[in-house]
Each structure stands twice: as structure tokens, then as C-alpha cells.
Design an enzyme around this catalytic site. Sequence first.
Site, PDB file in Angstrom:
ATOM      1  N   HIS A 103     -16.462 -51.842 -25.697  1.00 32.43           N
ATOM      2  CA  HIS A 103     -16.192 -51.145 -26.871  1.00 32.43           C
ATOM      3  C   HIS A 103     -15.143 -50.168 -26.226  1.00 32.43           C
ATOM      4  O   HIS A 103     -14.399 -50.348 -25.466  1.00 32.43           O
ATOM      5  CB  HIS A 103     -17.456 -50.276 -27.025  1.00 32.43           C
ATOM      6  CG  HIS A 103     -18.055 -49.636 -25.728  1.00 32.43           C
ATOM      7  ND1 HIS A 103     -17.526 -48.479 -25.283  1.00 32.43           N
ATOM      8  CD2 HIS A 103     -19.227 -49.678 -25.182  1.00 32.43           C
ATOM      9  CE1 HIS A 103     -18.390 -48.053 -24.248  1.00 32.43           C
ATOM     10  NE2 HIS A 103     -19.309 -48.834 -24.205  1.00 32.43           N
ATOM     11  N   HIS A 111     -14.757 -48.711 -22.689  1.00 36.67           N
ATOM     12  CA  HIS A 111     -14.248 -49.495 -21.735  1.00 36.67           C
ATOM     13  C   HIS A 111     -12.831 -49.611 -21.959  1.00 36.67           C
ATOM     14  O   HIS A 111     -11.747 -49.734 -21.069  1.00 36.67           O
ATOM     15  CB  HIS A 111     -14.957 -50.872 -21.609  1.00 36.67           C
ATOM     16  CG  HIS A 111     -16.406 -51.046 -21.752  1.00 36.67           C
ATOM     17  ND1 HIS A 111     -17.123 -51.546 -22.866  1.00 36.67           N
ATOM     18  CD2 HIS A 111     -17.193 -50.568 -20.859  1.00 36.67           C
ATOM     19  CE1 HIS A 111     -18.223 -51.519 -22.562  1.00 36.67           C
ATOM     20  NE2 HIS A 111     -18.421 -50.854 -21.281  1.00 36.67           N
ATOM     21  N   CYS A 168     -33.256 -45.444 -12.201  1.00 37.70           N
ATOM     22  CA  CYS A 168     -32.777 -45.841 -13.424  1.00 37.70           C
ATOM     23  C   CYS A 168     -32.201 -46.920 -13.693  1.00 37.70           C
ATOM     24  O   CYS A 168     -31.326 -47.313 -13.109  1.00 37.70           O
ATOM     25  CB  CYS A 168     -31.906 -44.608 -13.963  1.00 37.70           C
ATOM     26  SG  CYS A 168     -30.944 -45.246 -15.535  1.00 37.70           S
ATOM     27  N   CYS A 218     -28.474 -47.036 -14.945  1.00 38.66           N
ATOM     28  CA  CYS A 218     -27.557 -46.497 -13.954  1.00 38.66           C
ATOM     29  C   CYS A 218     -27.717 -47.616 -12.575  1.00 38.66           C
ATOM     30  O   CYS A 218     -26.738 -47.578 -11.951  1.00 38.66           O
ATOM     31  CB  CYS A 218     -27.728 -45.272 -13.609  1.00 38.66           C
ATOM     32  SG  CYS A 218     -27.570 -44.000 -14.755  1.00 38.66           S
ATOM     33  N   CYS A 249     -33.019 -39.465 -16.675  1.00 41.52           N
ATOM     34  CA  CYS A 249     -31.535 -39.848 -16.322  1.00 41.52           C
ATOM     35  C   CYS A 249     -30.840 -38.885 -17.007  1.00 41.52           C
ATOM     36  O   CYS A 249     -30.738 -38.708 -18.215  1.00 41.52           O
ATOM     37  CB  CYS A 249     -31.508 -41.225 -16.361  1.00 41.52           C
ATOM     38  SG  CYS A 249     -29.677 -41.424 -16.240  1.00 41.52           S
ATOM     39  N   HIS A 274     -28.512 -41.284 -19.419  1.00 40.12           N
ATOM     40  CA  HIS A 274     -29.098 -42.299 -20.264  1.00 40.12           C
ATOM     41  C   HIS A 274     -30.550 -41.563 -21.009  1.00 40.12           C
ATOM     42  O   HIS A 274     -30.936 -42.249 -21.996  1.00 40.12           O
ATOM     43  CB  HIS A 274     -29.802 -43.235 -19.867  1.00 40.12           C
ATOM     44  CG  HIS A 274     -28.381 -44.267 -19.208  1.00 40.12           C
ATOM     45  ND1 HIS A 274     -27.960 -44.384 -17.892  1.00 40.12           N
ATOM     46  CD2 HIS A 274     -27.503 -44.977 -19.970  1.00 40.12           C
ATOM     47  CE1 HIS A 274     -26.814 -44.899 -17.836  1.00 40.12           C
ATOM     48  NE2 HIS A 274     -26.512 -45.248 -18.873  1.00 40.12           N
ATOM     49  N   LYS A 327     -22.824 -39.187 -29.133  1.00 42.20           N
ATOM     50  CA  LYS A 327     -22.684 -40.151 -28.058  1.00 42.20           C
ATOM     51  C   LYS A 327     -22.550 -41.573 -28.772  1.00 42.20           C
ATOM     52  O   LYS A 327     -23.405 -41.842 -29.643  1.00 42.20           O
ATOM     53  CB  LYS A 327     -23.680 -40.055 -26.912  1.00 42.20           C
ATOM     54  CG  LYS A 327     -23.769 -41.002 -25.844  1.00 42.20           C
ATOM     55  CD  LYS A 327     -24.714 -40.730 -24.771  1.00 42.20           C
ATOM     56  CE  LYS A 327     -24.505 -41.475 -23.488  1.00 42.20           C
ATOM     57  NZ  LYS A 327     -24.596 -42.960 -23.409  1.00 42.20           N
ATOM     58  N   LYS A 352     -25.470 -48.200 -29.327  1.00 43.48           N
ATOM     59  CA  LYS A 352     -25.740 -49.407 -30.201  1.00 43.48           C
ATOM     60  C   LYS A 352     -26.795 -48.678 -31.144  1.00 43.48           C
ATOM     61  O   LYS A 352     -26.770 -48.800 -32.326  1.00 43.48           O
ATOM     62  CB  LYS A 352     -26.143 -50.374 -29.472  1.00 43.48           C
ATOM     63  CG  LYS A 352     -25.158 -51.406 -29.018  1.00 43.48           C
ATOM     64  CD  LYS A 352     -25.786 -52.698 -28.405  1.00 43.48           C
ATOM     65  CE  LYS A 352     -25.392 -52.599 -27.125  1.00 43.48           C
ATOM     66  NZ  LYS A 352     -26.255 -53.906 -26.406  1.00 43.48           N
TER      67      LYS A 352
HETATM   68  N1  MSP Z   1     -20.495 -51.964 -13.557  1.00 43.18           N
HETATM   69  C1  MSP Z   1     -20.397 -50.615 -13.200  1.00 43.18           C
HETATM   70  C2  MSP Z   1     -18.806 -50.142 -12.551  1.00 43.18           C
HETATM   71  C3  MSP Z   1     -18.918 -50.885 -11.196  1.00 43.18           C
HETATM   72  S1  MSP Z   1     -17.178 -50.526 -10.483  1.00 43.18           S
HETATM   73  C4  MSP Z   1     -17.090 -50.932  -9.203  1.00 43.18           C
HETATM   74  C5  MSP Z   1     -20.453 -49.713 -14.638  1.00 43.18           C
HETATM   75  N2  MSP Z   1     -20.019 -50.515 -15.600  1.00 43.18           N
HETATM   76  S2  MSP Z   1     -19.935 -49.934 -17.152  1.00 43.18           S
HETATM   77  O1  MSP Z   1     -19.822 -50.996 -17.989  1.00 43.18           O
HETATM   78  O2  MSP Z   1     -21.080 -48.945 -17.345  1.00 43.18           O
HETATM   79  O3  MSP Z   1     -18.787 -49.145 -17.367  1.00 43.18           O
HETATM   80  C6  MSP Z   1     -18.693 -47.810 -16.931  1.00 43.18           C
HETATM   81  C7  MSP Z   1     -17.083 -47.259 -17.306  1.00 43.18           C
HETATM   82  O4  MSP Z   1     -16.796 -47.704 -18.801  1.00 43.18           O
HETATM   83  C8  MSP Z   1     -16.737 -45.639 -17.409  1.00 43.18           C
HETATM   84  O5  MSP Z   1     -16.753 -45.447 -16.111  1.00 43.18           O
HETATM   85  C9  MSP Z   1     -15.848 -45.872 -18.161  1.00 43.18           C
HETATM   86  O6  MSP Z   1     -14.726 -46.162 -17.433  1.00 43.18           O
HETATM   87  C10 MSP Z   1     -16.068 -46.844 -19.440  1.00 43.18           C
HETATM   88  N3  MSP Z   1     -16.970 -46.003 -20.404  1.00 43.18           N
HETATM   89  C11 MSP Z   1     -18.102 -46.547 -20.992  1.00 43.18           C
HETATM   90  N4  MSP Z   1     -18.126 -45.845 -21.848  1.00 43.18           N
HETATM   91  C12 MSP Z   1     -17.406 -44.828 -22.150  1.00 43.18           C
HETATM   92  C13 MSP Z   1     -17.297 -43.800 -23.138  1.00 43.18           C
HETATM   93  N5  MSP Z   1     -18.026 -43.343 -24.189  1.00 43.18           N
HETATM   94  N6  MSP Z   1     -16.337 -43.086 -22.788  1.00 43.18           N
HETATM   95  C14 MSP Z   1     -15.197 -43.137 -21.778  1.00 43.18           C
HETATM   96  N7  MSP Z   1     -15.402 -44.014 -21.022  1.00 43.18           N
HETATM   97  C15 MSP Z   1     -16.436 -44.687 -21.189  1.00 43.18           C
HETATM   98  O7  MSP Z   1     -20.668 -48.436 -14.604  1.00 43.18           O
END
Ligand code: MSP
Length: 514
Positions: A17, A20, A125, A128, A143, A146, A298, A301
Site C-alpha cells: 500500500h 510501503h 504480539c 509485530c 500493543c 496494533h 490510520k 483494511k
Molecule cells: N518485515 C518487517 C520489516 C523487517 S526489516 C528487516 C516489517 N514489515 S512491514 O510490512 O510491516 O513494513 C513496515 C514498514 O512499512 C514501515 O517501517 C514503513 O517503512 C512502511 N509502512 C507501513 N505502513 C505505513 C504507514 N501507514 N505510513 C508510513 N509507512 C508505513 O515491519
Amino acid sequence: MKFYITTPIYYANDIPHIGHSYTTITSDIVARWKRLNNFDVFFLTGTDEHGAKIAATAKEKGKTPLDLCDEMSARFKEVWKLLDISYTEFIRTTEQSHLASVRKIIEILFEKGFIFKKKYEGLYCLECERFYSVKDLDENGCCPFHRTRPTNQSEENYFFKLSSFQNALLERIANPDHKEYVEIQPEERKNEIIGKLKLGLEDISFSRSAVEWGIPLPFDKKQTVYVWADALINYITGTGYAADEEKFQKYWPADIHLMAKDILWFHSVIWPAVLMAAGLPLPKKICSHGFFTLNGRKMSKSAGNVISPKELVDKYGVDAARYLLVTIMPFGPDGDISWQELTLKYNADLANNLGNLISRTIKMAEKYFNFQVPQSVLNLELAEKVAAILKENFAVNMDNMQLHKAVEAVQNAITLINKQIEVDSPWKLVKTDVEKRKLASCICSYLQAIYIITMYLLPFMPALCAKIWRMTGGNGDINETAKKYFADLIIPENGFSTPQAKLNVPEILFPRIL
Ligand code: MSP
């Protein structure tokens, strides 16, 4: 010089999304900027594919975990292609090279006595993929990220002696003069990390006996490596650890690990401790940004308010979508976005300021010079002014991850050119020969200034800037010219185009959006 930048590897149970996308586009822009500055860039992204959460999602969907990961990693790759992400490699933690790398480093930690067995009970969690102590939970015992209640888990696990690294970490994070200084940005979050570190560190469980979907511990095959230990190690696997020593020596350590605040602790505390335990160099910089909310809520989904990268691209086009996403909020704090605000910015910055500048300049060249760069004595005064603004404000902001400020400087330069056009009113200079010479000189000077802003916007809007370059008659390949220009910031004597170079019919670059 080399430059190694990473994004987090995203969990393969979620669809990509704009959260990312924000991190990945930001990394891509920095990577492209560094390439234009003649760095040998390695840019790594990928997917995090092990652990209980992935296994649970696969089960829900009636798939094997690997099938789910194959599907989801392909979706991430598709989205990165759509968004013109120029990663060097895409890593999947289920690859053989990664398994070898994890085994190697975990074995080293075990042999050095940093891993030991212990019975543990704690609050976990699943979202996380981590244990929490009660003091870290919110007022409802949930958490903090979440808002779900962690479950009680009790296991005999292998632990990593994180507690031994408290002082070593504090020295390296808090003291910029330390030879292994790890810079954490922004400052407020760095201070939070230091504050927490000062309270002390607990050893951390690095294996799971109840999770089958993971990498078996080399010294106890009944347990798998904790997904976060597994995931962090991707950063060294990606640059050849345990496979290609020459590549590893060349690119490690990372120059920037980029992520949001949710996972800063893992990157700035657990990861450096693992590296120290293994005797490997530490990353130079860890940058964390805030979270997006959408219309004050926030994105999730269940709330049904997730913006997909595709929706953004469908509405604004790829280049504008990249531009808008990274400039709509400052890098660092949380920020709320809305479609309305994105459209306002699109119209103001792109349709009005930039789009208008390009189309009015080409239209004048069309009307008075038959779509050619006019022949004229080159007046570089305006281009020099634009260059000076950008020299002062662009690179420094890029280096501090203040991408929105770097772009603000480009927008100021565009405004300056547009104002100069109003002042000159070249459309009035059509009567005498003297006026016509002035007109030719004016248009040339706008074009030279346009080339400069286009080179600076190139990392943000790569395809579009290459198009503007061609449309406005710029010499050669914009990337090559920009590399030369950024090396010394000297405008070539004859500017960036040759007289009588052909300009293209102006396409509408940024159709106005209501
Ligand atoms: N798999 C772990 C990361 C391991 S790295 C060694 C993880 N994955 S995640 O899919 O949850 O991705 C988290 C990251 O996605 C956040 O740190 C950020 O970079 C990005 N984001 C996910 N949702 C976000 C927002 N709503 N806003 C900004 N960034 C976001 O954690």
C-alpha cells in the site's frame, strides 16, 4: 565511491500500500540522486517471508506459506515496477543464499557465547512478531501499534545476550565522534532510543520452538530462528555475506537503513548489537519517518481506507504520484493526507507552476521560432540564479532526508523563472529586429533555466523529466548530462542545448485535476 541504501523487507502477508510505497519511493529517490552524483549505488528491497504471521495467513487462505510468499513477493515486484523503482536487488528471505547467511551468523554468535538457552514466558504480539513487557503496552494492556492484546506465550528458547551491549550501543549512538558512530535520524527519535537504552536492556529470545515456518537453528533443528533476527540479516545477505566476499567488502556497511518509526528499535538496537557480536561493521545511518494517516484515520483494511499505489498512479500518473507522495508530508513526523490535499498540491506544483512553465516556453518557441531553440547570444543570468538557489538548498536537504524541502527549492526556482517571464513579457517583443533578438535571447535563457530544474527533479520524476528534456531540446541523455553537471555545478559555456535544436510539440504533461 559506493552507497548502500535499504528499505525494510515487507511482510509477505500484506498487499503493498502507500505506506510501503512511501518508504520505497523515498529510498529510490535517494538512490537515484546518489547515482547522479556518481556513486556506485546498491539499493536493496525485498520481502520478509518467515514467521508465525505468514504461516497463519497462508493457513487462512488455504495455501502453503511458500505459495503465499511467491504470490505476494511477485505483487511487491509488480508495484515497484509500476512506481519505477530502480532497486539493485530484491531479496526474499526464503532464498537459499539467505538461509546460508542466517546459519553462518547465528552459528558465529553461538560459538562466541552470545546465544544461550532459557525458559521464557511473555506477552507476544503476532502482528509485530515480538514480545512486549507490560510497561510497553498501552493503557488497555494492548500493543501500542496494533491495539490488540498480546497473548501469553511460554517456551524454552535460545536467547541473544542483548543486555551485554547496552554501553557499547550507547557509546556508538550518542557520540558522533565515535569511530563506529551510528547516526539515528530524526534527533527526537534518537533521543528516545538513548533514553530507553539507558534504562537497560533485556536479553531477547532469538528462536521459536512452536514456529515451524522459519530457518532451523544450525545447532538445534527443533527450533527456528526468530523472524526478526532472520529478517535483519537480509541486509548483509543482500550484499553477499556468506556468498560473495568481494561484493560484501565493497558494499557493507549500509550507508542508510530507511524505515518508519515502528521498527526503529529493531534497527538501531538489536541489529547493531548482532553485528557487534559477530564482529561486523555497523550501519552508518538509520533514518525513520512517521506514519501516514488518511483523513485523520490510520489506514487499515478493516477501516476500508487504504489507498493503493495503483489508484494513485491512475489518478496522477507515475511520476506525479511519486512526487506527491514524498512531498505531501515532511520526512520524520506523522502526517495526515487526503485526496483533496494531494490534488491541490498536484495542481499547484505540477499543473500550474512546472507544467505551465514548460508549455508556455515551448509555445513561444513554436510561435516565433518554428519549434527550435533560437539562435542567440547565450544569456545565462537566469540559469545562474536558478543554479545558485539549488546549489544552496538542494543537496543539503537531500542529505538530511528533507526531500520535501529540496523540492521546495526547485519550486521556488520555477516560480522565479515564471516571474521573469512575466517581467520580460517576451510576447510583446515582436516588432523590431532588436526586439526579436531580445525575444530569442529570453527564450534561450528560459530553456537553460528549465534544463537545470529538470535535472534536479530527475530523481523524483525520472520518466517525465527525461521527456521534458527531449521536448525542450536538451543535448544528449539527461542522465549523462546531469552526472556531468552535478560533478562540478558548472554550466557549460554553450548551455545544455544547441541552437536550432528541435523542440517537440508540447504534450499536456500535467492535465489539471478537479
Ligand atoms: N518485515 C518487517 C520489516 C523487517 S526489516 C528487516 C516489517 N514489515 S512491514 O510490512 O510491516 O513494513 C513496515 C514498514 O512499512 C514501515 O517501517 C514503513 O517503512 C512502511 N509502512 C507501513 N505502513 C505505513 C504507514 N501507514 N505510513 C508510513 N509507512 C508505513 O515491519
